[in-house]
Design an enzyme around this catalytic site. Sequence first.
Site, mmCIF file in Angstrom:
data_model
loop_
_atom_site.group_PDB
_atom_site.id
_atom_site.type_symbol
_atom_site.label_atom_id
_atom_site.label_comp_id
_atom_site.label_asym_id
_atom_site.label_seq_id
_atom_site.Cartn_x
_atom_site.Cartn_y
_atom_site.Cartn_z
ATOM 1 N N ARG A 167 11.611 -10.701 3.097
ATOM 2 C CA ARG A 167 12.184 -9.384 3.343
ATOM 3 C C ARG A 167 13.386 -9.497 4.291
ATOM 4 N NH1 ARG A 167 7.341 -5.280 4.233
ATOM 5 N NH2 ARG A 167 7.374 -5.970 6.386
ATOM 6 N N ARG A 177 13.006 -9.615 10.248
ATOM 7 C CA ARG A 177 12.319 -9.091 11.436
ATOM 8 C C ARG A 177 11.427 -10.168 12.037
ATOM 9 N NH1 ARG A 177 9.200 -3.721 10.041
ATOM 10 N NH2 ARG A 177 7.604 -5.182 10.675
ATOM 11 N N ARG A 234 -0.983 -12.346 11.445
ATOM 12 C CA ARG A 234 -1.338 -10.933 11.203
ATOM 13 C C ARG A 234 -2.403 -10.836 10.116
ATOM 14 N NH1 ARG A 234 4.330 -8.595 9.881
ATOM 15 N NH2 ARG A 234 3.316 -6.642 9.375
ATOM 16 N N ARG A 281 -9.735 2.707 10.242
ATOM 17 C CA ARG A 281 -9.500 1.362 10.737
ATOM 18 C C ARG A 281 -10.684 0.870 11.561
ATOM 19 N NH1 ARG A 281 -3.863 1.878 10.548
ATOM 20 N NH2 ARG A 281 -2.522 0.148 11.015
ATOM 21 N N LYS A 310 0.802 -1.228 0.000
ATOM 22 C CA LYS A 310 0.000 0.000 0.000
ATOM 23 C C LYS A 310 0.835 1.278 0.000
ATOM 24 C CE LYS A 310 -2.372 -0.857 3.448
ATOM 25 N NZ LYS A 310 -2.755 -0.466 4.808
HETATM 26 P P1 ADP Z 1 0.953 -1.268 10.908
HETATM 27 O O1 ADP Z 1 0.495 -1.540 9.516
HETATM 28 O O2 ADP Z 1 2.275 -1.865 11.259
HETATM 29 O O3 ADP Z 1 -0.101 -1.466 11.964
HETATM 30 P P2 ADP Z 1 0.764 1.684 10.676
HETATM 31 O O4 ADP Z 1 1.970 2.437 10.262
HETATM 32 O O5 ADP Z 1 -0.417 1.743 9.827
HETATM 33 O O6 ADP Z 1 1.340 0.239 10.956
HETATM 34 O O7 ADP Z 1 0.325 2.143 12.149
HETATM 35 C C1 ADP Z 1 1.205 2.085 13.237
HETATM 36 C C2 ADP Z 1 0.443 2.248 14.535
HETATM 37 O O8 ADP Z 1 -0.199 3.531 14.586
HETATM 38 C C3 ADP Z 1 -0.706 1.260 14.732
HETATM 39 O O9 ADP Z 1 -0.249 0.054 15.286
HETATM 40 C C4 ADP Z 1 -1.614 2.024 15.682
HETATM 41 O O10 ADP Z 1 -1.111 1.987 17.001
HETATM 42 C C5 ADP Z 1 -1.480 3.446 15.167
HETATM 43 N N1 ADP Z 1 -2.498 3.769 14.144
HETATM 44 C C6 ADP Z 1 -2.271 4.090 12.843
HETATM 45 N N2 ADP Z 1 -3.413 4.354 12.188
HETATM 46 C C7 ADP Z 1 -4.407 4.194 13.090
HETATM 47 C C8 ADP Z 1 -5.820 4.303 13.037
HETATM 48 N N3 ADP Z 1 -6.467 4.644 11.900
HETATM 49 N N4 ADP Z 1 -6.528 4.061 14.171
HETATM 50 C C9 ADP Z 1 -5.901 3.728 15.316
HETATM 51 N N5 ADP Z 1 -4.574 3.595 15.443
HETATM 52 C C10 ADP Z 1 -3.820 3.821 14.351
#
Ligand code: ADP
Length: 216
Positions: free
Chosen positions: A122, A155, A166, A88, A13
């Site tokens: 990766r 990782r 996941r 989300r 993405k």
């Molecule tokens: P990942 O895909 O590893 O979860 P992101 O970079 O999208 O990583 O997000 C990292 C962290 O930021 C999430 O684990 C969460 O804690 C927070 N976060 C990001 N976007 C949201 C969202 N829309 N709602 C709630 N928490 C969020």
Amino acid sequence: MKLVFLGPPGIGKGTYARAVSKRYNIPHISTGDIFREEIKKNTELGRRIKGYVERGELVPDDIVIEVVKQRLRQPDCRKGFILDGFPRTIRQAEALDEIARVDLALNFVAPDEVIIERISGRRICTRCGAIYHIKFMPPKYVGVCDNCGGPLILRKDDRPEVVRHRLEIYREKFAPILDYYRRRKLLVDIDASEQAPQVIPKIIKVLETYFHSEET
Ligand code: ADP
Ligand code: ZN
């Protein structure tokens, strides 16, 4: 061009969002990036959300919604934007509807096996952070970074069994969001089982078809 990018971890993405952002000159807004930046800068917001992000928990809706609302109010978002990592939750999706009219939600799809191969291949340099893939982007020498000579590692959360877990969580958690946009006829599936250079032109084609050419 007000876009939401949806899809499981490892689907690419971020890469697609950067390409579309550059081509149409609209900002790529990743809530994860915003949060990491705030934490790094140790701002008041950063201190409030640090615990959640570090534990991998969702930041409370009120906080996320406020952050996105402020960001979308910036003048660079007038022509459009790409949201990545938001919404989300259903509450976030509903709040977004009140802030802006989303044109399309692109849903990137690929079989689990493809995603697992992509993520578990990766390798990351422990010294400089450079990212490789044992099959698609191998370093010159196995296990050694081309840039700095540092050791490459897999990782912990990129291990196949962890990735599988996941993905399960993603499918369960995101089903309502996908339904939300599907019901509003805004959801478009994009097959992302090939590599980025093949996927990006498909995205552009969908966007050109949808937005014709007068609107950018
Ligand atoms: P990942 O895909 O590893 O979860 P992101 O970079 O999208 O990583 O997000 C990292 C962290 O930021 C999430 O684990 C969460 O804690 C927070 N976060 C990001 N976007 C949201 C969202 N829309 N709602 C709630 N928490 C969020
Ligand atoms: Zn390196």
